[in-house]
Scaffold this active site. Structure first.
Site, short mmCIF file in Angstrom:
data_model
loop_
_atom_site.label_atom_id
_atom_site.label_comp_id
_atom_site.label_asym_id
_atom_site.label_seq_id
_atom_site.Cartn_x
_atom_site.Cartn_y
_atom_site.Cartn_z
N ARG A 22 38.25 61.52 46.95
CA ARG A 22 38.55 61.72 45.59
C ARG A 22 40.06 61.49 45.16
NH1 ARG A 22 36.00 66.33 45.93
NH2 ARG A 22 33.95 66.24 45.86
N LYS A 46 45.79 49.40 37.92
CA LYS A 46 44.22 48.99 37.83
C LYS A 46 44.02 48.53 39.10
CE LYS A 46 43.84 47.22 33.15
NZ LYS A 46 43.37 45.94 32.57
N GLU A 54 52.29 33.68 36.42
CA GLU A 54 52.26 35.02 35.89
C GLU A 54 53.68 35.28 35.39
OE1 GLU A 54 49.56 36.83 35.24
OE2 GLU A 54 48.11 36.26 36.50
N LYS A 108 56.14 43.94 32.54
CA LYS A 108 54.75 44.68 32.75
C LYS A 108 54.91 46.22 32.69
CE LYS A 108 50.64 44.79 34.95
NZ LYS A 108 49.50 44.10 35.87
N GLU A 121 44.63 50.09 28.35
CA GLU A 121 44.39 49.00 27.55
C GLU A 121 43.60 49.04 26.09
OE1 GLU A 121 43.36 45.83 30.29
OE2 GLU A 121 42.39 44.59 28.48
N ARG A 123 48.37 46.66 25.81
CA ARG A 123 48.28 46.13 27.17
C ARG A 123 47.18 44.83 27.18
NH1 ARG A 123 47.27 49.11 32.83
NH2 ARG A 123 47.03 47.23 34.14
N ASN A 128 46.38 39.71 29.04
CA ASN A 128 45.48 39.05 29.45
C ASN A 128 45.44 37.61 28.81
OD1 ASN A 128 43.98 41.25 30.52
ND2 ASN A 128 43.30 41.80 28.66
N HIS A 158 44.06 34.75 30.81
CA HIS A 158 43.20 35.12 31.62
C HIS A 158 41.46 35.10 31.12
CE1 HIS A 158 46.62 36.30 33.50
NE2 HIS A 158 46.26 36.97 34.52
N HIS A 167 39.86 33.20 33.95
CA HIS A 167 38.81 33.59 35.09
C HIS A 167 37.61 32.90 34.76
CE1 HIS A 167 40.63 38.04 35.11
NE2 HIS A 167 41.18 37.14 35.74
N HIS A 217 44.34 31.72 41.53
CA HIS A 217 44.18 32.58 40.16
C HIS A 217 45.45 31.91 39.20
CE1 HIS A 217 43.89 35.82 37.72
NE2 HIS A 217 45.39 36.05 37.90
#
Ligand code: GLY
Length: 341
Positions: free
Chosen positions: A107, A129, A171, A213, A223, A227, A231, A234, A238, A248
């Site tokens: 955990r 994330k 990026e 960032k 988000e 935030r 994206n 993206h 993606h 990427h």
């Protein structure tokens, strides 16, 4: 050397840019276990050899729950406990997997990252994330929990494959487009030196990107709103990445250009501004043209995890340095993707 802090409800991260790793490694207190990318361990064996290591296989196809389970088993064998410091070492793939493992094993154990790629240093290692893909869909499973440190040693970038380094620049330029017009101008002026890894330029670029960032994540870790701007490029990126064998950053670069064109169609960005986006990609050596299959992109967008109900949310540019988020109903999306491609 640049040092900054990112503080949120799930933890505080100390981000260090520019310092040589060897001195930092000696400061690690809790006896750590390194969760390290297999190629990074081969390349920097002397640096990491004194530590207990668990190897993360390289390649996006390994970013799965199967890999995570194999890592848990190795941690059990090493008798890791709740106080063991886990250090993810590698690019975004390794730190995403390591952060997920550290956040779920027993955990949650303490963890930090040593980020070894440009993409990792400016984006993937920062923000909390971490997760894995499911059936090829990116980052479908994951956690949000901040690492206690992110170390970005710029000298590690010199061993990067050129194409991978350039992919990271996508990026970097994203931050200029979405949030900081003067940083965008700096990049227009210094792209040559950035490509040559001029140390002063690199330090400015990595620390500015990390600061942008961290600032966005600090204001909106989960988000809910702000935030989402990260994206940019993206959503389509993606979808492109899923059906083309490209990196990427290359897919995100193309996604940014298509999103800039969409911004123009929506009256938010002028034609010369779209040209500036394209020129920036070209100057970095990123692809600004690609043979795309609109139907495939549409099908992928439908399944994108950011789809809300029947709408897909796109981050658009509202002038350079600013964003606006617009929902597009699926019914409109098909013809729009055909127009853009
Ligand atoms: N780990 C990348 C992010 O949180 O955005």
């Amino acid at each position: 050397m640049h040092q900054l802090q990112l503080s949120t409800s799930t933890g505080t991260t100390e981000i260090v840019v520019g310092e040589l790793l060897s001195s930092r490694l000696q400061q690690l207190e809790l006896e750590p276990i390194l969760l390290i990318d297999e190629n990074v361990l081969v390349q920097h064996h002397d640096l990491f050899e004194p530590f207990r290591t668990v190897i993360i296989p390289s390649g996006e196809s390994h970013k799965t729950l199967q890999t995570v389970e194999a890592l848990y088993r190795e941690l059990v064998t090493l008798e890791a406990d709740r106080s063991t410091l886990m250090v993810g070492v590698g690019g975004g793939l390794a730190t995403d997997i390591a952060g997920f493992v550290a956040s779920t094993f027993l955990r949650g154990t303490p963890f930090g990252f040593i980020s070894t790629t440009l993409l990792g240093q400016v984006d993937a290692s920062i923000g909390g994330k971490n997760g894995v893909n499911l059936e090829g869909y990116k980052n479908m499973l994951g956690t949000i929990r901040q690492p206690s440190f992110v170390w970005c040693d710029l000298s590690l970038l010199s061993t990067l494959d050129k194409r991978e380094y350039v992919s990271g620049i996508a990026e970097v330029i994203k931050y200029g487009f979405i949030r900081d017009f003067s940083f965008m101008e700096y990049l227009e002026e210094h792209m040559d030196q950035l490509l040559k890894q001029n140390l002063g330029v690199l330090e400015h670029v990595v620390s500015t990107s990390a600061t942008i960032k961290a600032d966005v994540v600090q204001q909106d870790e989960k988000e809910a709103d702000l935030r989402k701007m990260l994206n940019f490029g993206h959503t389509i990126g993606h979808a492109i990445e899923r059906h083309k064998a490209i990196l990427h950053g290359e897919a995100v670069g193309m996604g940014m250009l298509l999103a800039a064109r969409l911004s123009h169609l929506q009256g938010l960005l002028s034609a010369p501004e779209v040209d500036r986006v394209e020129q920036m990609l070209l100057s970095a050596g990123l692809p600004a043209q690609m043979k795309l299959d609109p139907e495939e992109i549409y099908q992928n967008l439908r399944k994108d995890k950011k789809k809300r109900g029947e709408d897909v949310h796109f981050v658009l540019l509202k002038g350079l340095g600013n964003t606006s988020i617009r929902p597009f109903p699926l019914t409109e999306l098909k013809s729009m993707i055909h127009d853009l491609c």
